[in-house]
Design a protein around this motif. Structure first.
Motif, PDB file in Angstrom:
ATOM      1  N   GLU A  41      62.928  31.332   2.188  1.00 23.47           N
ATOM      2  CA  GLU A  41      61.981  30.885   1.163  1.00 23.47           C
ATOM      3  C   GLU A  41      62.410  29.586   0.482  1.00 23.47           C
ATOM      4  O   GLU A  41      62.214  29.390  -0.704  1.00 23.47           O
ATOM      5  CB  GLU A  41      61.746  31.982   0.134  1.00 23.47           C
ATOM      6  CG  GLU A  41      61.155  33.236   0.751  1.00 23.47           C
ATOM      7  CD  GLU A  41      60.829  34.317  -0.261  1.00 23.47           C
ATOM      8  OE1 GLU A  41      61.156  34.155  -1.454  1.00 23.47           O
ATOM      9  OE2 GLU A  41      60.233  35.318   0.157  1.00 23.47           O
ATOM     10  N   ARG A  42      62.969  28.670   1.270  1.00 24.31           N
ATOM     11  CA  ARG A  42      63.380  27.360   0.758  1.00 24.31           C
ATOM     12  C   ARG A  42      62.398  26.270   1.159  1.00 24.31           C
ATOM     13  O   ARG A  42      62.621  25.091   0.873  1.00 24.31           O
ATOM     14  CB  ARG A  42      64.775  27.035   1.251  1.00 24.31           C
ATOM     15  CG  ARG A  42      65.796  28.003   0.651  1.00 24.31           C
ATOM     16  CD  ARG A  42      67.124  27.991   1.335  1.00 24.31           C
ATOM     17  NE  ARG A  42      67.744  26.684   1.389  1.00 24.31           N
ATOM     18  CZ  ARG A  42      68.856  26.440   2.079  1.00 24.31           C
ATOM     19  NH1 ARG A  42      69.433  27.400   2.758  1.00 24.31           N
ATOM     20  NH2 ARG A  42      69.368  25.243   2.105  1.00 24.31           N
ATOM     21  N   VAL A  43      61.290  26.657   1.822  1.00 19.41           N
ATOM     22  CA  VAL A  43      60.266  25.696   2.245  1.00 19.41           C
ATOM     23  C   VAL A  43      58.928  26.124   1.647  1.00 19.41           C
ATOM     24  O   VAL A  43      58.510  27.270   1.791  1.00 19.41           O
ATOM     25  CB  VAL A  43      60.145  25.633   3.787  1.00 19.41           C
ATOM     26  CG1 VAL A  43      59.092  24.620   4.193  1.00 19.41           C
ATOM     27  CG2 VAL A  43      61.473  25.293   4.427  1.00 19.41           C
ATOM     28  N   LEU A  44      58.256  25.182   0.983  1.00 20.25           N
ATOM     29  CA  LEU A  44      56.914  25.420   0.462  1.00 20.25           C
ATOM     30  C   LEU A  44      55.944  24.545   1.243  1.00 20.25           C
ATOM     31  O   LEU A  44      56.242  23.388   1.541  1.00 20.25           O
ATOM     32  CB  LEU A  44      56.828  25.060  -1.026  1.00 20.25           C
ATOM     33  CG  LEU A  44      57.789  25.777  -1.970  1.00 20.25           C
ATOM     34  CD1 LEU A  44      57.620  25.229  -3.378  1.00 20.25           C
ATOM     35  CD2 LEU A  44      57.550  27.268  -1.961  1.00 20.25           C
TER      36      LEU A  44
ATOM     37  N   MET B  69      66.994  22.150  -1.125  1.00 21.31           N
ATOM     38  CA  MET B  69      68.330  22.138  -0.546  1.00 21.31           C
ATOM     39  C   MET B  69      69.339  22.163  -1.691  1.00 21.31           C
ATOM     40  O   MET B  69      69.677  21.114  -2.233  1.00 21.31           O
ATOM     41  CB  MET B  69      68.525  20.895   0.311  1.00 21.31           C
ATOM     42  CG  MET B  69      67.601  20.829   1.496  1.00 21.31           C
ATOM     43  SD  MET B  69      67.850  19.324   2.417  1.00 21.31           S
ATOM     44  CE  MET B  69      66.209  18.643   2.362  1.00 21.31           C
ATOM     45  N   GLY B  70      69.752  23.350  -2.074  1.00 17.62           N
ATOM     46  CA  GLY B  70      70.661  23.488  -3.202  1.00 17.62           C
ATOM     47  C   GLY B  70      69.973  23.043  -4.487  1.00 17.62           C
ATOM     48  O   GLY B  70      68.912  23.539  -4.841  1.00 17.62           O
ATOM     49  N   GLU B  71      70.559  22.082  -5.171  1.00 16.04           N
ATOM     50  CA  GLU B  71      69.988  21.557  -6.420  1.00 16.04           C
ATOM     51  C   GLU B  71      68.922  20.491  -6.161  1.00 16.04           C
ATOM     52  O   GLU B  71      68.181  20.124  -7.065  1.00 16.04           O
ATOM     53  CB  GLU B  71      71.102  20.954  -7.286  1.00 16.04           C
ATOM     54  CG  GLU B  71      72.143  21.958  -7.719  1.00 16.04           C
ATOM     55  CD  GLU B  71      71.575  23.028  -8.637  1.00 16.04           C
ATOM     56  OE1 GLU B  71      70.802  22.678  -9.547  1.00 16.04           O
ATOM     57  OE2 GLU B  71      71.895  24.202  -8.433  1.00 16.04           O
ATOM     58  N   LYS B  72      68.850  20.015  -4.933  1.00 13.84           N
ATOM     59  CA  LYS B  72      67.941  18.915  -4.591  1.00 13.84           C
ATOM     60  C   LYS B  72      66.627  19.449  -4.016  1.00 13.84           C
ATOM     61  O   LYS B  72      66.621  20.380  -3.215  1.00 13.84           O
ATOM     62  CB  LYS B  72      68.628  18.016  -3.568  1.00 13.84           C
ATOM     63  CG  LYS B  72      67.872  16.769  -3.212  1.00 13.84           C
ATOM     64  CD  LYS B  72      68.670  15.927  -2.235  1.00 13.84           C
ATOM     65  CE  LYS B  72      67.884  14.710  -1.824  1.00 13.84           C
ATOM     66  NZ  LYS B  72      68.581  13.932  -0.815  1.00 13.84           N
TER      67      LYS B  72
END
Length: 80
Positions: free
Chosen positions: A26-29, A51-54
């Motif tokens: 769930e890191r891609v919208l 990607m982490g904080e970015k």
């Protein structure tokens, strides 16, 4: 085209399995919604990668099955 394949072909993410892992965690919208690796990508869609904080936001400009690495940047535009 599938999201995981688009991320690989456009060279946003280097490997398709890594793109699949990003989407499954769930890191891609895709257009503001959590996307599955099999989500369909169309021209004009907005892809957000965390990607982490970015966070990086891309707009899909074109979709091609095969493209040279030098031309991969023409498939998208970075918004943020």
């Amino acid at each position: 085209m599938r999201l995981d394949k688009y991320l690989k072909v456009s060279r946003i993410i280097k490997r398709r399995t890594l793109a699949k892992d990003f989407a499954e965690s769930e890191r891609v919208l895709l257009n503001g919604r959590v996307a599955k690796p099999s989500s369909e990508v169309k021209i004009g869609d907005i892809i957000t990668l965390r990607m982490g904080e970015k966070t990086v936001v891309y707009e899909v400009l074109d979709i091609k099955e095969n493209i040279k690495a030098a031309d991969a940047g023409n498939l998208y535009r970075i918004i943020e």
